[in-house]
Design a protein around this motif. Structure first.
Motif, PDB file in Angstrom:
ATOM      1  N   PHE A  32       1.838  12.279   5.099  1.00 55.10           N
ATOM      2  CA  PHE A  32       2.735  11.140   5.287  1.00 55.10           C
ATOM      3  C   PHE A  32       2.252  10.263   6.444  1.00 55.10           C
ATOM      4  CE2 PHE A  32       6.474   9.239   7.346  1.00 55.10           C
ATOM      5  CZ  PHE A  32       6.887   8.416   6.301  1.00 55.10           C
ATOM      6  N   VAL A  33       1.905  10.893   7.564  1.00 53.89           N
ATOM      7  CA  VAL A  33       1.396  10.143   8.716  1.00 53.89           C
ATOM      8  C   VAL A  33       0.129   9.388   8.334  1.00 53.89           C
ATOM      9  CG1 VAL A  33       0.394  10.387  11.037  1.00 53.89           C
ATOM     10  CG2 VAL A  33       2.463  11.658  10.428  1.00 53.89           C
ATOM     11  N   SER A  34      -0.731  10.036   7.583  1.00 51.49           N
ATOM     12  CA  SER A  34      -1.973   9.406   7.126  1.00 51.49           C
ATOM     13  C   SER A  34      -1.688   8.186   6.254  1.00 51.49           C
ATOM     14  CB  SER A  34      -2.802  10.436   6.349  1.00 51.49           C
ATOM     15  OG  SER A  34      -3.941   9.867   5.804  1.00 51.49           O
ATOM     16  N   VAL A  35      -0.743   8.305   5.343  1.00 54.49           N
ATOM     17  CA  VAL A  35      -0.384   7.178   4.469  1.00 54.49           C
ATOM     18  C   VAL A  35       0.182   6.017   5.287  1.00 54.49           C
ATOM     19  CG1 VAL A  35       1.213   6.429   2.655  1.00 54.49           C
ATOM     20  CG2 VAL A  35      -0.041   8.542   2.380  1.00 54.49           C
ATOM     21  N   VAL A  36       1.038   6.323   6.250  1.00 53.21           N
ATOM     22  CA  VAL A  36       1.635   5.267   7.074  1.00 53.21           C
ATOM     23  C   VAL A  36       0.566   4.560   7.906  1.00 53.21           C
ATOM     24  CG1 VAL A  36       3.209   4.839   9.004  1.00 53.21           C
ATOM     25  CG2 VAL A  36       3.937   6.291   7.116  1.00 53.21           C
ATOM     26  N   ILE A  37      -0.325   5.330   8.526  1.00 49.00           N
ATOM     27  CA  ILE A  37      -1.397   4.729   9.329  1.00 49.00           C
ATOM     28  C   ILE A  37      -2.287   3.853   8.458  1.00 49.00           C
ATOM     29  CG2 ILE A  37      -3.507   5.236  10.624  1.00 49.00           C
ATOM     30  CD1 ILE A  37      -2.027   7.701  11.753  1.00 49.00           C
TER      31      ILE A  37
ATOM     32  N   ILE B 278     -11.848   9.932   7.503  1.00 54.18           N
ATOM     33  CA  ILE B 278     -12.985   9.009   7.402  1.00 54.18           C
ATOM     34  C   ILE B 278     -12.491   7.608   7.067  1.00 54.18           C
ATOM     35  CG2 ILE B 278     -15.032   8.437   6.013  1.00 54.18           C
ATOM     36  CD1 ILE B 278     -15.520  11.505   5.816  1.00 54.18           C
ATOM     37  N   SER B 279     -11.547   7.518   6.144  1.00 57.08           N
ATOM     38  CA  SER B 279     -10.992   6.226   5.749  1.00 57.08           C
ATOM     39  C   SER B 279     -10.306   5.538   6.916  1.00 57.08           C
ATOM     40  CB  SER B 279     -10.005   6.432   4.595  1.00 57.08           C
ATOM     41  OG  SER B 279      -9.387   5.236   4.266  1.00 57.08           O
ATOM     42  N   VAL B 280      -9.499   6.279   7.670  1.00 59.97           N
ATOM     43  CA  VAL B 280      -8.821   5.711   8.845  1.00 59.97           C
ATOM     44  C   VAL B 280      -9.856   5.236   9.862  1.00 59.97           C
ATOM     45  CG1 VAL B 280      -7.411   6.300  10.859  1.00 59.97           C
ATOM     46  CG2 VAL B 280      -6.639   6.943   8.588  1.00 59.97           C
ATOM     47  N   ALA B 281     -10.892   6.038  10.082  1.00 63.72           N
ATOM     48  CA  ALA B 281     -11.930   5.664  11.048  1.00 63.72           C
ATOM     49  C   ALA B 281     -12.648   4.391  10.615  1.00 63.72           C
ATOM     50  CB  ALA B 281     -12.926   6.813  11.216  1.00 63.72           C
TER      51      ALA B 281
ATOM     52  N   PHE C 238       0.835  -1.207   0.000  1.00 58.98           N
ATOM     53  CA  PHE C 238       0.000   0.000   0.000  1.00 58.98           C
ATOM     54  C   PHE C 238       0.868   1.255   0.000  1.00 58.98           C
ATOM     55  CE2 PHE C 238      -2.450   3.399   1.885  1.00 58.98           C
ATOM     56  CZ  PHE C 238      -3.697   3.273   1.300  1.00 58.98           C
ATOM     57  N   TYR C 239       1.885   1.261   0.838  1.00 56.76           N
ATOM     58  CA  TYR C 239       2.794   2.406   0.919  1.00 56.76           C
ATOM     59  C   TYR C 239       3.488   2.641  -0.425  1.00 56.76           C
ATOM     60  CZ  TYR C 239       6.631   5.383   2.499  1.00 56.76           C
ATOM     61  OH  TYR C 239       7.524   6.414   2.639  1.00 56.76           O
ATOM     62  N   MET C 240       4.017   1.562  -1.005  1.00 54.08           N
ATOM     63  CA  MET C 240       4.743   1.695  -2.274  1.00 54.08           C
ATOM     64  C   MET C 240       3.826   2.139  -3.410  1.00 54.08           C
ATOM     65  SD  MET C 240       7.843   1.331  -1.552  1.00 54.08           S
ATOM     66  CE  MET C 240       8.682   1.150  -3.116  1.00 54.08           C
ATOM     67  N   LEU C 241       2.580   1.673  -3.415  1.00 54.57           N
ATOM     68  CA  LEU C 241       1.638   2.132  -4.440  1.00 54.57           C
ATOM     69  C   LEU C 241       1.415   3.638  -4.348  1.00 54.57           C
ATOM     70  CD1 LEU C 241      -1.047  -0.706  -4.549  1.00 54.57           C
ATOM     71  CD2 LEU C 241       0.541  -0.043  -6.365  1.00 54.57           C
ATOM     72  N   ASN C 242       1.362   4.157  -3.140  1.00 58.93           N
ATOM     73  CA  ASN C 242       1.208   5.603  -2.971  1.00 58.93           C
ATOM     74  C   ASN C 242       2.434   6.358  -3.432  1.00 58.93           C
ATOM     75  OD1 ASN C 242      -1.445   6.432  -1.691  1.00 58.93           O
ATOM     76  ND2 ASN C 242      -0.887   4.613  -0.529  1.00 58.93           N
TER      77      ASN C 242
ATOM     78  N   PHE D 238      -4.386  -1.206   6.471  1.00 59.99           N
ATOM     79  CA  PHE D 238      -4.669  -2.034   5.303  1.00 59.99           C
ATOM     80  C   PHE D 238      -4.030  -3.405   5.459  1.00 59.99           C
ATOM     81  CE2 PHE D 238      -3.374  -3.433   0.984  1.00 59.99           C
ATOM     82  CZ  PHE D 238      -4.637  -3.655   0.460  1.00 59.99           C
ATOM     83  N   GLY D 239      -2.770  -3.438   5.893  1.00 58.19           N
ATOM     84  CA  GLY D 239      -2.089  -4.708   6.102  1.00 58.19           C
ATOM     85  C   GLY D 239      -2.782  -5.565   7.147  1.00 58.19           C
ATOM     86  N   ILE D 240      -3.179  -4.945   8.257  1.00 53.59           N
ATOM     87  CA  ILE D 240      -3.884  -5.683   9.307  1.00 53.59           C
ATOM     88  C   ILE D 240      -5.218  -6.194   8.795  1.00 53.59           C
ATOM     89  CG2 ILE D 240      -5.031  -5.415  11.555  1.00 53.59           C
ATOM     90  CD1 ILE D 240      -2.740  -3.433  12.271  1.00 53.59           C
ATOM     91  N   PHE D 241      -5.945  -5.358   8.060  1.00 52.71           N
ATOM     92  CA  PHE D 241      -7.249  -5.745   7.510  1.00 52.71           C
ATOM     93  C   PHE D 241      -7.115  -6.956   6.591  1.00 52.71           C
ATOM     94  CE2 PHE D 241     -10.383  -5.090   3.999  1.00 52.71           C
ATOM     95  CZ  PHE D 241     -11.528  -5.396   4.716  1.00 52.71           C
ATOM     96  N   ILE D 242      -6.153  -6.928   5.686  1.00 56.21           N
ATOM     97  CA  ILE D 242      -5.952  -8.048   4.753  1.00 56.21           C
ATOM     98  C   ILE D 242      -5.566  -9.310   5.515  1.00 56.21           C
ATOM     99  CG2 ILE D 242      -4.521  -8.920   2.853  1.00 56.21           C
ATOM    100  CD1 ILE D 242      -6.574  -6.846   1.978  1.00 56.21           C
ATOM    101  N   SER D 243      -4.703  -9.168   6.512  1.00 57.20           N
ATOM    102  CA  SER D 243      -4.271 -10.315   7.300  1.00 57.20           C
ATOM    103  C   SER D 243      -5.444 -10.918   8.086  1.00 57.20           C
ATOM    104  CB  SER D 243      -3.156  -9.888   8.249  1.00 57.20           C
ATOM    105  OG  SER D 243      -2.515 -10.992   8.784  1.00 57.20           O
TER     106      SER D 243
END
Length: 194
Positions: A75-80, A155-158, A30-34, A85-90
């Protein structure tokens, strides 16, 4: 929502190195795609002269210096969002072995909506990151919003946070039920033989 149950379930799931590794891999993707979306013009211009491996080296340099290329809160938003995203997929990968109830499917759909928003604008629209900037909808349109598109990131983070906690909480309930069934089956085997 019981956050204590959610955290307990996540500790159990991520104690298995496979799911922890999966979460980290998808967070990295996800990070690299951004980074790629933000620097697509740079990568395109250097790819012809440097070739594949040279472009890959530039990509990792851009990823390492991504925090300086965009606003700090973006940047903080992208990292969070990457980690969520990684946790969700896992968590979804873990759930594949379990039978999803209708309520859990709705939670998964809500999570995918959060992922969709995260890909649209993972930071602020003015920074030019996200799929909307590739479509030309970035800064001009979304800068009319009070926080310049950051509200979509929030909203996305929430949504992703809610989904991660709800999914892990539902897995806690499944684990408790499975443990109770195991205890009942073990007792009946002891009483009646095999």
């Amino acid at each position: 929502m019981n956050i204590k149950h959610s955290i307990s379930s996540m500790k159990n799931i991520f104690s298995d190195v496979r799911y922890l590794f999966l979460a980290l891999i998808f967070a990295f993707i996800f990070y690299m795609l951004n980074v790629i979306i933000f620097d697509v013009a740079t990568l395109h211009s250097v790819s012809s002269s440097l070739g594949f491996f040279g472009s890959l080296k530039i990509l990792f340099l851009l990823a390492f210096n991504f925090s300086g290329a965009i606003k700090f809160y973006s940047f903080v938003s992208v990292v969070i969002m990457s980690f969520l995203f990684g946790i969700f997929i896992s968590l979804l990968a873990y759930k594949t072995s379990l039978n999803l109830s209708q309520d859990q499917k709705k939670i998964s759909i809500l999570g995918w909506f959060g992922v969709f928003l995260a890909f649209l604008i993972p930071g602020c629209a003015v920074c030019g990151i996200g799929v909307l900037s590739l479509l030309g909808i970035g800064a001009g349109t979304l800068s009319l919003l009070p926080a310049k598109g950051l509200e979509i990131s929030i909203i996305s983070v929430a949504i992703l946070l809610f989904t991660v906690f709800r999914l892990s909480e539902s897995m806690y309930a499944c684990e408790i039920t499975a443990f109770k069934n195991f205890k009942v089956n073990s007792k009946s085997k002891l009483k009646g033989g095999f």
